[in-house]
Design a protein around this motif. Structure first.
Motif, PDB file in Angstrom:
ATOM      1  N   HIS A  77       4.513   4.285 -11.777  1.00 23.59           N
ATOM      2  CA  HIS A  77       3.822   4.383 -13.062  1.00 23.59           C
ATOM      3  C   HIS A  77       2.311   4.509 -12.906  1.00 23.59           C
ATOM      4  N   TYR A  78       1.865   5.169 -11.875  1.00 28.01           N
ATOM      5  CA  TYR A  78       0.440   5.400 -11.636  1.00 28.01           C
ATOM      6  C   TYR A  78      -0.010   6.649 -12.376  1.00 28.01           C
ATOM      7  N   ILE A  79      -1.309   6.865 -12.374  1.00 30.53           N
ATOM      8  CA  ILE A  79      -1.892   8.038 -13.025  1.00 30.53           C
ATOM      9  C   ILE A  79      -2.520   8.919 -11.956  1.00 30.53           C
ATOM     10  N   GLY A  80      -2.278  10.199 -12.028  1.00 34.49           N
ATOM     11  CA  GLY A  80      -2.869  11.141 -11.091  1.00 34.49           C
ATOM     12  C   GLY A  80      -3.647  12.206 -11.835  1.00 34.49           C
ATOM     13  N   SER A  81      -4.645  12.735 -11.174  1.00 29.53           N
ATOM     14  CA  SER A  81      -5.395  13.851 -11.747  1.00 29.53           C
ATOM     15  C   SER A  81      -5.874  14.730 -10.608  1.00 29.53           C
ATOM     16  N   ARG A 126      -7.949  19.287  -4.950  1.00 29.80           N
ATOM     17  CA  ARG A 126      -8.314  17.871  -4.945  1.00 29.80           C
ATOM     18  C   ARG A 126      -7.388  17.110  -5.870  1.00 29.80           C
ATOM     19  N   ALA A 127      -6.962  15.930  -5.436  1.00 34.44           N
ATOM     20  CA  ALA A 127      -6.118  15.084  -6.274  1.00 34.44           C
ATOM     21  C   ALA A 127      -6.498  13.638  -6.031  1.00 34.44           C
ATOM     22  N   MET A 128      -6.360  12.799  -7.067  1.00 35.27           N
ATOM     23  CA  MET A 128      -6.612  11.372  -6.914  1.00 35.27           C
ATOM     24  C   MET A 128      -5.627  10.583  -7.763  1.00 35.27           C
ATOM     25  N   THR A 129      -5.505   9.315  -7.436  1.00 35.68           N
ATOM     26  CA  THR A 129      -4.516   8.444  -8.071  1.00 35.68           C
ATOM     27  C   THR A 129      -5.161   7.112  -8.455  1.00 35.68           C
ATOM     28  N   HIS A 130      -4.811   6.636  -9.651  1.00 35.80           N
ATOM     29  CA  HIS A 130      -5.211   5.305 -10.111  1.00 35.80           C
ATOM     30  C   HIS A 130      -3.934   4.541 -10.455  1.00 35.80           C
ATOM     31  N   GLY A 131      -3.916   3.268 -10.153  1.00 30.28           N
ATOM     32  CA  GLY A 131      -2.767   2.421 -10.443  1.00 30.28           C
ATOM     33  C   GLY A 131      -2.819   1.207  -9.549  1.00 30.28           C
ATOM     34  N   ASP A 132      -1.678   0.506  -9.426  1.00 29.54           N
ATOM     35  CA  ASP A 132      -1.607  -0.702  -8.621  1.00 29.54           C
ATOM     36  C   ASP A 132      -0.981  -0.390  -7.282  1.00 29.54           C
ATOM     37  N   LEU A 133      -1.614  -0.842  -6.207  1.00 32.28           N
ATOM     38  CA  LEU A 133      -1.015  -0.732  -4.876  1.00 32.28           C
ATOM     39  C   LEU A 133       0.069  -1.787  -4.732  1.00 32.28           C
TER      40      LEU A 133
END
Length: 134
Positions: A77-81, A126-133
């Protein structure tokens, strides 16, 4: 002005939680929640130029890539952009599972030509991810 130098920041009440006062001094935000947990910069053949928490990038077909995390996310359930640079047209990175269920260990994404909406390989992705490890 004082200078603080440290190699480690740890919360006092919860080791993995540090509150930071936000703009206007009326709210706080959690430092760990606001950090990018992974990023990658790669070329059209999935050769990595720079990355963080990325073990590799998989080339899954024309315009289709998978960012494989070194340290997995806590769940899917992370967010990627993403973003990319093309030579003659405008392009967009679309976070997609390509029909498969997202996983905690890999983020799939697709580079599309905005003129035709078709997947396409591009030189700078380029891609990045936000969420909980995990």
């Amino acid at each position: 002005m004082a200078t603080l130098k440290t190699n480690t920041l740890t919360g006092t009440s919860t080791a993995g939680s540090i509150a930071v006062t936000g703009e206007g001094n009326s709210t706080t935000t959690n430092l760990q929640q606001g950090l990018a947990k992974a990023f990658v910069n790669h070329d059209a053949s999935a050769s990595v130029d720079d990355s963080f928490n990325t073990s590799s990038v998989t080339d899954s077909g024309t315009g289709h890539y998978g960012l494989n995390f070194t340290n997995a996310m806590a769940n899917a359930h992370y967010i990627g952009s993403g973003s990319n640079l093309g030579s003659t047209s405008e392009f967009a990175s679309v976070i997609t599972s390509d029909g498969a269920s997202p996983t905690a260990s890999r983020m799939d994404y697709q580079v599309r030509n905005l003129d035709t909406v078709n997947p396409t390989d591009q030189a700078f992705n380029r891609a990045m991810t936000h969420g909980d490890l995990a």
